[in-house]
Design an enzyme around this catalytic site. Structure first.
Site, mmCIF file in Angstrom:
data_model
loop_
_atom_site.group_PDB
_atom_site.id
_atom_site.type_symbol
_atom_site.label_atom_id
_atom_site.label_comp_id
_atom_site.label_asym_id
_atom_site.label_seq_id
_atom_site.Cartn_x
_atom_site.Cartn_y
_atom_site.Cartn_z
ATOM 1 N N CYS A 43 3.497 -1.722 3.583
ATOM 2 C CA CYS A 43 4.359 -2.844 3.184
ATOM 3 C C CYS A 43 4.501 -3.898 4.297
ATOM 4 O O CYS A 43 4.205 -5.065 4.095
ATOM 5 C CB CYS A 43 5.718 -2.290 2.780
ATOM 6 S SG CYS A 43 6.947 -3.548 2.493
ATOM 7 N N HIS A 449 25.456 -24.783 -11.757
ATOM 8 C CA HIS A 449 24.564 -25.883 -12.108
ATOM 9 C C HIS A 449 24.342 -26.767 -10.894
ATOM 10 O O HIS A 449 25.283 -27.009 -10.153
ATOM 11 C CB HIS A 449 25.205 -26.723 -13.227
ATOM 12 C CG HIS A 449 24.376 -27.914 -13.605
ATOM 13 N ND1 HIS A 449 23.208 -27.809 -14.325
ATOM 14 C CD2 HIS A 449 24.560 -29.242 -13.325
ATOM 15 C CE1 HIS A 449 22.698 -29.022 -14.491
ATOM 16 N NE2 HIS A 449 23.491 -29.911 -13.892
HETATM 17 C C1 FAD Z 1 -1.739 -6.317 -0.380
HETATM 18 C C2 FAD Z 1 -0.541 -5.571 -0.894
HETATM 19 C C3 FAD Z 1 0.568 -6.279 -1.326
HETATM 20 C C4 FAD Z 1 1.692 -5.604 -1.788
HETATM 21 N N1 FAD Z 1 2.755 -6.336 -2.208
HETATM 22 C C5 FAD Z 1 3.870 -5.698 -2.660
HETATM 23 C C6 FAD Z 1 5.016 -6.433 -3.057
HETATM 24 O O1 FAD Z 1 5.032 -7.661 -3.031
HETATM 25 N N2 FAD Z 1 6.096 -5.744 -3.472
HETATM 26 C C7 FAD Z 1 6.115 -4.371 -3.527
HETATM 27 O O2 FAD Z 1 7.142 -3.787 -3.909
HETATM 28 N N3 FAD Z 1 5.046 -3.642 -3.147
HETATM 29 C C8 FAD Z 1 3.930 -4.273 -2.710
HETATM 30 N N4 FAD Z 1 2.851 -3.536 -2.293
HETATM 31 C C9 FAD Z 1 2.922 -2.052 -2.394
HETATM 32 C C10 FAD Z 1 3.720 -1.471 -1.222
HETATM 33 O O3 FAD Z 1 3.154 -1.897 -0.018
HETATM 34 C C11 FAD Z 1 3.737 0.052 -1.316
HETATM 35 O O4 FAD Z 1 4.222 0.446 -2.576
HETATM 36 C C12 FAD Z 1 4.634 0.637 -0.230
HETATM 37 O O5 FAD Z 1 4.192 0.283 1.059
HETATM 38 C C13 FAD Z 1 4.699 2.155 -0.350
HETATM 39 O O6 FAD Z 1 5.548 2.646 0.638
HETATM 40 P P1 FAD Z 1 5.429 4.138 1.197
HETATM 41 O O7 FAD Z 1 6.539 4.297 2.181
HETATM 42 O O8 FAD Z 1 5.339 5.085 0.078
HETATM 43 O O9 FAD Z 1 4.013 4.218 1.918
HETATM 44 P P2 FAD Z 1 3.215 3.299 2.925
HETATM 45 O O10 FAD Z 1 3.803 1.958 3.066
HETATM 46 O O11 FAD Z 1 1.796 3.413 2.498
HETATM 47 O O12 FAD Z 1 3.417 4.031 4.319
HETATM 48 C C14 FAD Z 1 2.905 5.298 4.555
HETATM 49 C C15 FAD Z 1 2.804 5.496 6.054
HETATM 50 O O13 FAD Z 1 2.446 6.848 6.300
HETATM 51 C C16 FAD Z 1 1.546 6.891 7.379
HETATM 52 N N5 FAD Z 1 0.786 8.146 7.285
HETATM 53 C C17 FAD Z 1 -0.078 8.510 6.290
HETATM 54 N N6 FAD Z 1 -0.564 9.753 6.545
HETATM 55 C C18 FAD Z 1 -0.005 10.161 7.703
HETATM 56 C C19 FAD Z 1 -0.106 11.343 8.471
HETATM 57 N N7 FAD Z 1 -0.876 12.367 8.085
HETATM 58 N N8 FAD Z 1 0.614 11.429 9.618
HETATM 59 C C20 FAD Z 1 1.408 10.401 10.019
HETATM 60 N N9 FAD Z 1 1.541 9.267 9.326
HETATM 61 C C21 FAD Z 1 0.858 9.148 8.178
HETATM 62 C C22 FAD Z 1 0.691 5.645 7.183
HETATM 63 O O14 FAD Z 1 0.074 5.260 8.398
HETATM 64 C C23 FAD Z 1 1.723 4.639 6.708
HETATM 65 O O15 FAD Z 1 2.281 3.923 7.771
HETATM 66 C C24 FAD Z 1 1.710 -4.183 -1.807
HETATM 67 C C25 FAD Z 1 0.602 -3.451 -1.356
HETATM 68 C C26 FAD Z 1 -0.513 -4.136 -0.905
HETATM 69 C C27 FAD Z 1 -1.698 -3.341 -0.416
#
Ligand code: FAD
Length: 473
Positions: A43, A449
């Site tokens: 994110c 408004h």
């Molecule tokens: C280009 C793009 C635009 C987006 N725009 C939006 C938006 O406008 N609005 C919205 O709501 N969502 C948006 N999203 C989706 C959003 O980014 C994700 O839904 C969100 O980041 C998910 O959060 P999370 O905490 O589940 O995982 P993530 O943000 O994926 O974080 C997971 C973390 O875990 C870490 N990790 C993974 N495996 C391991 C391990 N084995 N050991 C240690 N660390 C690990 C990774 O390095 C990462 O930092 C977008 C996504 C993309 C790709």
């Protein structure tokens, strides 16, 4: 090195994991958050925030080019310095990710860097092995939260090298505007980034296998976005599959296949593959502890984010459902409360979704088709921004607000907005749905408004045949 002992360990510091870490700290649970990369996850680093920064920059550039109709005459035409734009974007990401570190620290949660995987451990809890720069350490915890997020899905024939073939991360990091860009996948990420580069001057072609872009969103709203894409010069090829690509002297050529089987090639400079995301649940040792996954690799959880293994939870993209940051964040808060022994559950009626195209498409609750499938007879009210003083005065009149309600009870079932500013308006619809509000709650609440929010009030009134600034049908 001695083992670290905590009450809870969170794997991943995206919007799910870091929020969970903060909330656990607030609730007095001794917590470590493990991150292999940069705090803030997809994110903050390569998703929501950098994409919205580039979208805003592209919009600002477009506004400059269109300012003449408002009587603003520039002495020379505006130009794009992509390197500078990337620096500006990087600055925003840097501020937010350092904020995450600070917030975790001030709430008493420890951020540990390294790649984590799980081992079963003894009676004192699970062992999480953290590997960093060739060194291994262990964290022992009774509670483990899997918040490892997701990564882009690859497609055969299009290996991502971040040079010619990009995923979203590569497309957010270009230091020059490609002359010709092929986007494979007409979902929200592909269309948002395609729009950025179209506005900055690229000739963009979107290749989509289905018969619509933005599958699953309100069809009337999608039509408006599709029309605007065409107006911007973006070519959208529906019912078309990208098959392969090859290098050409002056770039690349993508071969596509139409539903009828005929093939064509599209010349381009860059190819963006954005066909969906898959969970980061491999390589975590989940099989060693017996955590159940669904057929696509997402962790299976209940309303309290519990997996089938006691003490192991999963949130955010890793746990499937809608892959959006605010869903991950909500689950991060809920799971922290569950671990702290509170009566908490993921109990929401709707998770809103926003597509930051031009115009924006924002949605909460049911579409007309979904409401009908659930057995509702519905009333629908629509109010166009073209009839709204505020939209006219900011020179942005595309789109409308649509409110869907049950015909008999008039309870609000859904709200869909196509139009810039809808990303902020949609929360009124979410609140209405969560509170079981009826059309008159929106219609009779006084809206200031001149604001775009008046369109929500008018759409609710229109559903009852009582809109003021349009002719009711
Ligand atoms: C280009 C793009 C635009 C987006 N725009 C939006 C938006 O406008 N609005 C919205 O709501 N969502 C948006 N999203 C989706 C959003 O980014 C994700 O839904 C969100 O980041 C998910 O959060 P999370 O905490 O589940 O995982 P993530 O943000 O994926 O974080 C997971 C973390 O875990 C870490 N990790 C993974 N495996 C391991 C391990 N084995 N050991 C240690 N660390 C690990 C990774 O390095 C990462 O930092 C977008 C996504 C993309 C790709």
């Amino acid at each position: 090195m001695t083992d670290m002992r905590v009450d809870a360990v969170v794997l991943g510091s995206g919007p799910g994991g870091y929020v969970c870490g903060i909330r656990l700290g607030q609730l007095g649970v001794k917590t470590a958050v493990v991150e292999r990369d940069a705090p803030g996850g997809v994110c903050l680093n390569v998703g929501c925030i950098p994409s919205k920064a580039l979208i805003h920059a592209a919009k600002t550039f477009e506004k400059f080019t269109k300012a003449a109709e408002m009587g603003i005459v520039a002495k020379s035409p505006p130009a794009v310095d992509m390197k500078k734009m990337q620096e500006w974007k990087g600055g925003i990401v840097g501020k937010l990710t350092s904020g995450v570190r600070q917030l975790l620290k001030s709430n008493g949660s420890e951020l540990v860097f390294g790649h984590a995987h799980l081992e079963r451990g003894g009676s004192d809890g699970y062992r999480v092995i953290v590997e960093s720069k060739g060194e291994k350490s262990a964290i022992i915890a009774k509670n483990v939260v899997i918040a490892t997020g997701s990564r882009p899905i690859a497609i055969p024939g299009f290996d991502v090298d971040q040079k010619r073939v990009l995923d979203s991360t590569g497309a957010l990091d270009l230091d020059a505007v490609p002359k010709r860009l092929v986007v494979i996948g007409g979902g929200y990420i592909g269309l948002e980034l395609g729009t950025v580069y179209a506005k900055l001057g690229s000739k963009v072609t979107v290749v989509e296998a289905l018969d619509t872009v933005l599958f699953g969103m309100d069809k009337d709203c999608v039509r408006v976005v599709a029309q605007k894409l065409r107006k911007m010069g973006v070519e959208v090829l529906l019912k078309t599959k990208a098959v392969k690509w090859e290098s050409r002297k002056d770039g690349a050529a993508v071969t596509v296949q139409r539903a009828e089987g005929e093939e064509a090639t599209i010349d381009c400079d860059r190819i963006l593959v954005s066909v969906g995301r898959r969970p980061n649940t491999d390589g975590l040792g989940l099989d060693k502890v017996g955590v159940a996954l669904d057929g696509k690799g997402f962790v299976t959880v209940d309303a309290q984010l519990r997996t089938n293994v006691p003490g192991i939870y999963a949130i955010g993209d890793a746990a499937g459902g809608v892959l959006l940051a605010h869903k991950a964040t909500k689950e991060g808060e809920v799971v922290a409360e569950v671990i702290a022994g509170h009566r908490a559950a993921m109990d929401v009626r709707t998770i809103p979704a926003v597509v930051f195209t031009d115009p924006e498409l924002s949605s909460t609750g049911l579409t007309e088709e979904q409401a009908a499938a659930e057995g509702h007879v519905i009333k629908v009210g629509r109010f166009p921004f073209a009839a709204l003083g505020r939209a006219l005065s900011v020179n942005d009149t595309e789109g409308f607000v649509k409110v869907i309600a049950d015909a008999e009870s008039e309870e609000i079932l859904g709200m869909h907005v196509v139009g810039n500013g809808g990303s902020d308006l949609i929360s009124e619809g979410t609140l209405a749905i969560e509170m079981g509000a009826v059309l008159q709650d929106l219609q009779l609440s006084v809206h200031p408004h001149p604001t775009l929010s008046e369109a929500v009030m008018e759409a609710a009134a229109a559903a009852r045949g009582e809109a003021i600034h349009i002719v009711n049908r």
